[in-house]
Write a protein that holds these residues in place. Structure first.
Motif: not given
Length: 447
Positions: A1-9, A45-47
């Motif tokens: 999984m990319p490192a940076h993803r949403p914290l919020s929903d 799927t994207r960085s």
């Protein structure tokens, strides 16, 4: 999984604003508010790069937590009200640092202090994701505003002590400020809500069936919590409240002692827990001939004593007795009949293709002559299993979220409770309480 993803929903796409105006935000989750942004395919799927952007919030400009895609497009993260999630530049950099080391995030004093300086919603969302994507260093959870929990716990304990001592002067602890809300659930579920209701009910002298429910929920939450996620001061404040609950009601004494011991680390859990591992094969092998063989194990942790019998007839019999107050607490009498959770937890399974599972039964505790007594007989699991009696008793009326099948199995397990007594206990409950349907099915099978 990319490192940076949403914290919020929830997220909103950033759109260029009018000349001289801040960037505009699109619809929440592109119009699908029920979707969890953390599961959106584009973030898997994207960085993306972690950043922050200045946007408008409630008519004023603020810096919000954001993510930027390789093509330059960006999204802003939103809070529970759909407003941009406020963050400082240092805070955004700290979140980025934590995400880049997600498998082993730093948790030193600088990180905890840095998080404490950020908005509470930001801390909540970060810790929520950490909780669900372990490992999560316990110390990171210390950035939450535990002072409110400490104040509520000390206040509730003082109120209980004042009730017990009629000669006590004015309360030494002021009421806590503000609501605890859901901010603490990443660190410990079933803590802040029951604590808030318990303190408010004690302070306002509210009557009715609520004390036992909230006390049991709180003690269950403390038993499930990871103590290291709570600061030392908070652990001791909650341990003090647990002790006060155990003194106020003997039915809660055992689970209160367990919670206090876990929180403070003073003493070992093993000698006082009401759990025992058993092996059904031991008895089945011994009774393979004509002679029946039973095996009984005894558990005791004042004021509770229990006997666990594995019978040659393929049953597990659990008998329990709690030494009660000479006069039961008035609050408990309002709650109605108590039920003790009996959890039978498989340790091994003879069928490798079948996963180990838990079965829970509810033992009715009858009050008589200064004791609470109960008995259940349940099907014997195959192989090794554990019997767990550590949970606090709960009023039958508060088992309204228990599946009907579980309650029906419990009715059958309480062999010494006659049908007439079940009707006296269940008929006054809400018509939609699952015990009503369970009783109907139970009675039909008996006729």
């Amino acid at each position: 999984m990319p490192a940076h993803r949403p914290l919020s929903d929830w997220i909103a796409r950033v759109r260029p604003g009018a000349p001289g105006q801040p960037s505009a935000l699109g619809r929440i989750n592109d119009g699908d508010e029920r979707t969890d942004a953390r599961t959106m395919p584009q973030f898997g799927t994207r960085s993306w790069a972690r950043t922050s952007l200045v946007v408008e919030r409630a008519g004023t400009l603020c810096r919000a937590l954001a993510l930027r895609a390789p093509d330059g497009s960006a999204v802003v993260e939103l809070d529970d009200f759909g407003a941009p999630l406020v963050v400082s530049e240092r805070g955004a950099a700290l979140v980025s640092r934590l995400e880049e080391q997600w498998d082993s995030p730093p948790a030193g004093p600088d990180v905890v202090d840095g998080l404490r300086a950020e908005s509470l919603p930001l801390r909540y969302f970060l810790l929520h994701r950490l909780h669900h994507e372990p490992p999560a260093p316990p110390r990171l959870f210390h950035c939450l505003p535990w002072e409110g929990v400490d104040a509520a716990a000390r206040s509730a304990a003082a109120l209980l002590h004042a009730e017990a001592d009629a000669s006590a002067a004015t309360l030494p602890v002021p009421p806590p400020e503000g609501e605890l809300r859901h901010w603490f659930t990443p660190a410990a579920s079933s803590l802040a809500g029951p604590l808030q209701v318990l303190e408010a009910g004690l302070r306002t002298g509210r009557t009715g069936p609520w004390f036992g429910r909230e006390a049991a929920n709180l003690l269950s939450g403390l038993s499930a919590a990871e103590p290291e996620r709570l600061p030392v001061a908070t652990r001791h404040a909650l341990a003090g409240l647990a002790d006060a609950l155990g003194e106020a009601d003997r039915a809660l004494c055992h689970s209160a002692r367990l919670a206090s011991t876990r929180l403070t680390g003073v003493g070992r859990i093993a000698p006082i827990t009401l759990r025992r591992s058993l092996d059904s094969d031991f008895v089945l092998r011994a009774s393979s001939g004509e002679q029946r063989s039973d095996r009984t194990e005894f558990l005791e942790a004042w004021p509770v004593a229990a006997g666990l019998t594995v019978t040659g007839g393929g049953l597990l019999e659990v008998e329990m007795e709690i030494e009660d107050h000479p006069s039961p607490p008035a609050r408990r009498l309002v709650d109605g009949p108590l039920c003790q959770s009996v959890t039978v937890r498989s340790i091994t399974d003879t069928d490798a293709a079948s996963p180990a599972s838990d079965s829970r039964y509810w033992m009715v505790l009858d009050a008589s002559d200064g004791t609470l007594q109960g008995f259940v007989a349940v099907p014997l699991p195959a192989g090794s299993f554990e019997v767990d009696l550590d949970a606090p008793p709960v009023s039958l009326r508060f088992l309204n979220r228990v599946p009907q099948e579980e309650l029906e199995a419990s009715l059958h397990a309480n062999e010494r409770v006659p049908l007439s007594q079940w009707h006296r206990m269940i008929d006054p409950l809400d018509p939609y309480h699952p015990a009503q349907a369970a009783l109907t099915a139970y009675a039909a099978r008996r006729t």
